[in-house]
Scaffold this active site. Structure first.
Site, PDB file in Angstrom:
ATOM      1  CE  LYS A  89       2.021  13.011   9.136  1.00 33.46           C
ATOM      2  NZ  LYS A  89       1.223  14.053   8.531  1.00 33.46           N
ATOM      3  CB  CYS A 133     -23.490  36.905   3.502  1.00 28.54           C
ATOM      4  SG  CYS A 133     -24.943  37.568   2.400  1.00 28.54           S
ATOM      5  CB  CYS A 167     -25.001  40.541  -1.681  1.00 29.97           C
ATOM      6  SG  CYS A 167     -25.250  40.092  -0.102  1.00 29.97           S
ATOM      7  CD  GLU A 217       7.389   0.461  10.528  1.00 32.02           C
ATOM      8  OE1 GLU A 217       7.181   0.678   9.390  1.00 32.02           O
ATOM      9  OE2 GLU A 217       7.040  -0.712  10.938  1.00 32.02           O
ATOM     10  CB  CYS A 270     -22.341  40.271   2.371  1.00 34.20           C
ATOM     11  SG  CYS A 270     -21.941  39.236   1.019  1.00 34.20           S
ATOM     12  CE  LYS A 289       2.717   9.315   7.715  1.00 29.70           C
ATOM     13  NZ  LYS A 289       2.942   9.997   6.509  1.00 29.70           N
ATOM     14  CG  ASP A 294       7.302  13.534   2.856  1.00 30.43           C
ATOM     15  OD1 ASP A 294       6.199  13.152   2.354  1.00 30.43           O
ATOM     16  OD2 ASP A 294       7.615  14.611   2.899  1.00 30.43           O
ATOM     17  CB  CYS A 327     -25.315  36.410  -0.939  1.00 26.51           C
ATOM     18  SG  CYS A 327     -23.486  36.861  -1.285  1.00 26.51           S
ATOM     19  CE1 TYR A 329       3.411   0.778   4.427  1.00 26.47           C
ATOM     20  CE2 TYR A 329       5.323   2.352   3.843  1.00 26.47           C
ATOM     21  CZ  TYR A 329       4.023   1.979   3.642  1.00 26.47           C
ATOM     22  OH  TYR A 329       3.022   2.696   2.843  1.00 26.47           O
TER      23      TYR A 329
HETATM   24  S1  IVH Z   1       1.995   2.135   7.284  1.00 26.92           S
HETATM   25  C1  IVH Z   1      -2.432   1.615   7.449  1.00 26.92           C
HETATM   26  N1  IVH Z   1       4.546   2.549   7.832  1.00 26.92           N
HETATM   27  O1  IVH Z   1       2.286   7.063   5.046  1.00 26.92           O
HETATM   28  C2  IVH Z   1      -0.975   1.404   7.289  1.00 26.92           C
HETATM   29  N2  IVH Z   1       2.912   4.084   6.392  1.00 26.92           N
HETATM   30  O2  IVH Z   1      -0.207   8.542   6.116  1.00 26.92           O
HETATM   31  C3  IVH Z   1      -0.422   2.617   6.359  1.00 26.92           C
HETATM   32  N3  IVH Z   1       4.204   5.628   5.168  1.00 26.92           N
HETATM   33  O3  IVH Z   1       0.017   5.575   2.785  1.00 26.92           O
HETATM   34  C4  IVH Z   1       0.945   2.302   5.974  1.00 26.92           C
HETATM   35  N4  IVH Z   1       5.895   5.487   6.100  1.00 26.92           N
HETATM   36  O4  IVH Z   1       2.569   5.963   2.173  1.00 26.92           O
HETATM   37  C5  IVH Z   1       3.182   2.955   7.172  1.00 26.92           C
HETATM   38  N5  IVH Z   1       6.684   3.077   8.064  1.00 26.92           N
HETATM   39  C6  IVH Z   1       5.558   3.376   7.607  1.00 26.92           C
HETATM   40  C7  IVH Z   1       5.325   4.440   6.589  1.00 26.92           C
HETATM   41  C8  IVH Z   1       4.035   4.673   5.914  1.00 26.92           C
HETATM   42  C9  IVH Z   1       5.431   6.165   5.288  1.00 26.92           C
HETATM   43  C10 IVH Z   1       3.148   6.403   4.469  1.00 26.92           C
HETATM   44  C11 IVH Z   1       2.268   5.547   3.560  1.00 26.92           C
HETATM   45  C12 IVH Z   1       0.908   5.973   3.998  1.00 26.92           C
HETATM   46  C13 IVH Z   1       0.975   7.252   4.511  1.00 26.92           C
HETATM   47  C14 IVH Z   1      -0.340   7.352   5.545  1.00 26.92           C
END
Ligand code: IVH
Length: 698
Positions: free
Chosen positions: A329, A441, A426, A119, A423, A121, A123, A446, A240
């Site tokens: 990421k 240091c 000091c 899925e 340092c 992620k 933001d 210090c 999700y």
């Molecule tokens: S799963 C343990 N699915 O990412 C399960 N999280 O870095 C955690 N987030 O706090 C959630 N898209 O706010 C999941 N498709 C997705 C997500 C997702 C964004 C965020 C969520 C979580 C954070 C963790």
């Protein structure tokens, strides 16, 4: 207040003010521990506003002047206890890391392969929504994972969140997801605010905040005091995950869960995919690399989750990160700018760290003017010189970094960096620690080290002394009232009253001083892990302190442990063990600890300590039937030790019933109420790992 008369000076001063205000916002909003008064804060803000009014070209989108008021105080909202904590995600940044994550999971599952779901992620902000009899009854932010803010009224204004569900749904359940603002919605909203501000300016009214990026805009909008303001904001949500469920069944796999949630009317991301292998999932991750610009919302990576929910239960979590999911990421954002100077910081353990002072540049939505450079060796290896044009990167919430210089842009005036021989605080000649490439240091007295240590000692997670923040640490130190951390407990009303800054105009002890003394008194009963962490031993973070406390049970036992004994503790490696042993071997350090104890600091593992660090914090368990490996009272004791509550009877507020052999009426009651029932094996895992992997899934 003087506004600089030339643009150059105005720019320098506004950058300085912005960085100060950002820092104070962080102390105020995130740490909830401000170090300046509201009045002082307002002065800084007014000065920045005045400069920006005179030189509007200097306004940056993330200037604090553009943000204040956007995020109301946390105390505006009621606190919600999450029944099952909201976890975060581990990260992977390369194929190797991804493979390693997968292999570790396969080993634990004793399997050769498993289906995965990918899925995007999103933001945005994590939210937990509760439905009762098909009606949306509560929505809360993630908060610290265990407690969030009740933002139900604001979430009701988001069109994509269903307010009532039709069809057969469990009696009560929770869904989790991300509230976000689309990019186009964000642009439209900021443009509209811009137009409105022109009008407001003509009328002499204060401008409304312009947000720096969609995530901040979503956060600011969800946390409005007035839900009608939220209603005007283009917010959406993707769901999700299914959280806890009472009085109803749940699907067996994650993918089916998503389909089911979609059928119920929840907004589920259409880009989620089921994969038969890791290779298949990895191909999708690569695909996302090019596609992220195509979609109308910000994503910062791809989340992979195992599809089989039994696998979730088996894999559980490490700390706050489940083993059954990870986030791959995207590579961080990068920009180039000029390196003005390499300055050196002295930390609380004496380590000298160089840092970059940059010409401010916007990277990934935030202005960066300071960045880490790690250490001297790193600067050499990368051949970074003062005056260079450098590549700066920022990934997520981490501190910006200088990645590399751009040698082709050199003029010949660049200067190589050398660590100071003494340092900067000091003047003591520095020592080198070859194995760690660190310069430090060695002077335990210090002044900068002492002040930083004092700040750390009093901070949250350490002694948590209210009233003793950065500013107070400097004040006490400058006045000569505190030179080592043990001096904190010698401070009394009489001693403080000798100093003007702690007296009122009519000569009495000021409120600030009274609060400080009360905070100090209260800190004496901090739990052992906090006290160990507070001592500021190199390499001993809170987690290591907790492990030490658990293993040795008392301060004296930790002081007496040698490197060998320390290294025998799980989670403590040779460098950390050596660092602790070196620290405890120094007479000055032992003297400090002795003085702390003599002053009444009484660190032991109190029930409160267990509750704070416990795996079962916030949960209520009931034990019934005959257990194999322990008596019922032992089981109850262990629940309390892990920070949980022991209930006498099963009710709706029971998190789970621990049922041994021959369980009777309590089991029937739990089944009738839809309260989770766990067997002894699951209970033991629950004690060790917390509810994440055990209770989230039936
Ligand atoms: S799963 C343990 N699915 O990412 C399960 N999280 O870095 C955690 N987030 O706090 C959630 N898209 O706010 C999941 N498709 C997705 C997500 C997702 C964004 C965020 C969520 C979580 C954070 C963790």
């Amino acid at each position: 207040m003087d506004v600089p008369s030339n643009q150059h000076e105005a720019r320098l001063r506004s950058e300085e003010l912005r960085s100060q205000l950002n820092y104070h916002n962080y102390r105020y909003y995130v740490l909830d521990n401000p170090v300046i008064t509201d009045g002082e804060y307002d002065e800084l803000m007014n000065e920045l506003r005045a400069i920006e009014a005179r030189y509007p070209e200097l306004i940056t989108p993330d200037s604090p002047t553009q943000k204040t008021g956007a995020e109301p105080l946390a105390s505006t909202f009621e606190v919600v206890d999450h029944r099952v904590p909201l976890l975060s995600l581990s990260n992977c940044f390369s194929d190797d890391e991804l493979q390693a994550w997968y292999r570790r999971a396969m080993d634990r599952l004793d399997a050769d392969g498993a289906q995965l779901v990918s899925e995007p992620k999103i933001d945005g902000l994590a939210m937990a929504l509760v439905y009762e009899n098909g009606q949306f009854v509560q929505g809360a932010t993630r908060g610290d994972g265990a407690h969030g803010e009740n933002v139900t009224a604001n979430l009701r204004t988001i069109a994509t969140i269903p307010k009532s569900l039709t069809g057969r749904v469990p009696e009560r359940f929770e869904v989790r997801g991300e509230v976000y603002m689309s990019r186009s919605g964000f642009e439209r909203m900021n443009a509209a605010i811009g137009d409105l501000n022109l009008e407001r300016e003509r009328e002499g009214r204060k401008p409304l905040p312009i947000y720096a990026n969609p995530r901040n805009a979503a956060a600011g909008s969800v946390r409005q005091k007035d839900a009608t303001v939220t209603a005007g904001r283009p917010l959406s949500m993707f769901v999700y995950q299914l959280g806890w469920v009472e009085g109803g069944a749940r699907p067996d796999s994650h993918h089916e869960t998503l389909l089911w949630l979609k059928e119920l009317g929840f907004p589920v991301n259409p880009e989620a995919r089921l994969h038969s292998s890791l290779e298949d999932a990895a191909a999708r991750i690569r695909w996302w690399g090019d596609q992220r610009e195509r979609i109308d919302y910000d994503i910062d990576g791809t989340v992979l989750k195992f599809d089989d929910l039994d696998a979730w239960a088996t894999l559980g979590a490490v700390g706050r990160e489940p083993r059954w999911a990870t986030a791959f990421k995207f590579p961080p954002q990068q920009r180039t700018t000029k390196l003005r100077e390499i300055a050196v910081n002295v930390g609380r353990t004496g380590v000298l760290t160089p840092f970059a002072v940059l010409e401010p540049v916007v990277v990934g939505g935030a202005t960066v003017s300071l960045a880490t450079l790690h250490n001297e060796g790193d600067i050499r290896r990368k051949d970074i010189r003062v005056g260079d044009t450098v590549i700066v990167q920022r990934a997520g919430e981490v501190i910006p970094q200088v990645v590399a210089p751009v040698p082709s842009l050199r003029t010949g005036d660049e200067v190589e960096f050398a660590m100071p021989a003494a340092c900067p605080s000091c003047g003591t000649p520095v020592s080198r620690d070859e194995s760690e490439a660190a310069v430090y240091c060695p002077n335990l007295s210090c002044p900068t080290q002492q002040v930083r240590l004092l700040e750390h000692f009093a901070s949250r997670g350490a002694m948590d002394i209210e009233g003793l923040g950065e500013k107070m640490a400097y004040t006490l130190f400058r006045a000569g009232l505190v030179t080592t951390i043990a001096d904190v407990y010698d401070l009394g009303a009489e001693r403080l009253a000798e100093f003007e800054e702690f007296r009122t105009r009519d000569g009495r002890l000021s409120k600030v001083a009274e609060n400080l003394l009360a905070g100090i008194e209260k800190s004496k009963s901090r739990p052992l892990p906090n006290v160990l962490f507070a001592l500021g031993i190199r390499h001993v973070g809170y987690e290591t302190a907790r492990v030490l406390a658990e293993r040795f049970g008392g301060l004296a036992a930790v002081l007496d442990a040698d490197a060998e004994a320390l290294q025998g503790v799980e989670g403590i490696g040779p460098i950390v063990a050596r660092s602790i042993a070196d620290w405890t071997a120094r007479g000055e350090n032992r003297a400090v600890v002795e003085r702390l104890v003599a002053s009444g600091v009484d660190p032991h593992v109190t029930p409160r300590a267990a509750a704070e660090a416990g795996t079962l914090t916030g949960l209520t368990l009931v034990v019934t039937g005959r257990l194999e490996t322990m008596s019922r009272s032992e089981a109850e004791e262990r629940i309390r030790e892990a920070g949980g509550k022991v209930g006498s009877g099963v009710s709706k507020s029971t998190t789970a019933l621990v049922a041994g052999a021959d369980a009777g009426s309590k089991l029937a009651k739990a089944q009738q109420l839809g309260v989770r029932v766990v067997d002894e094996e699951a209970f033991v895992r629950l004690l060790a790992e917390g509810p994440a992997g055990v209770l989230q899934v039936v």
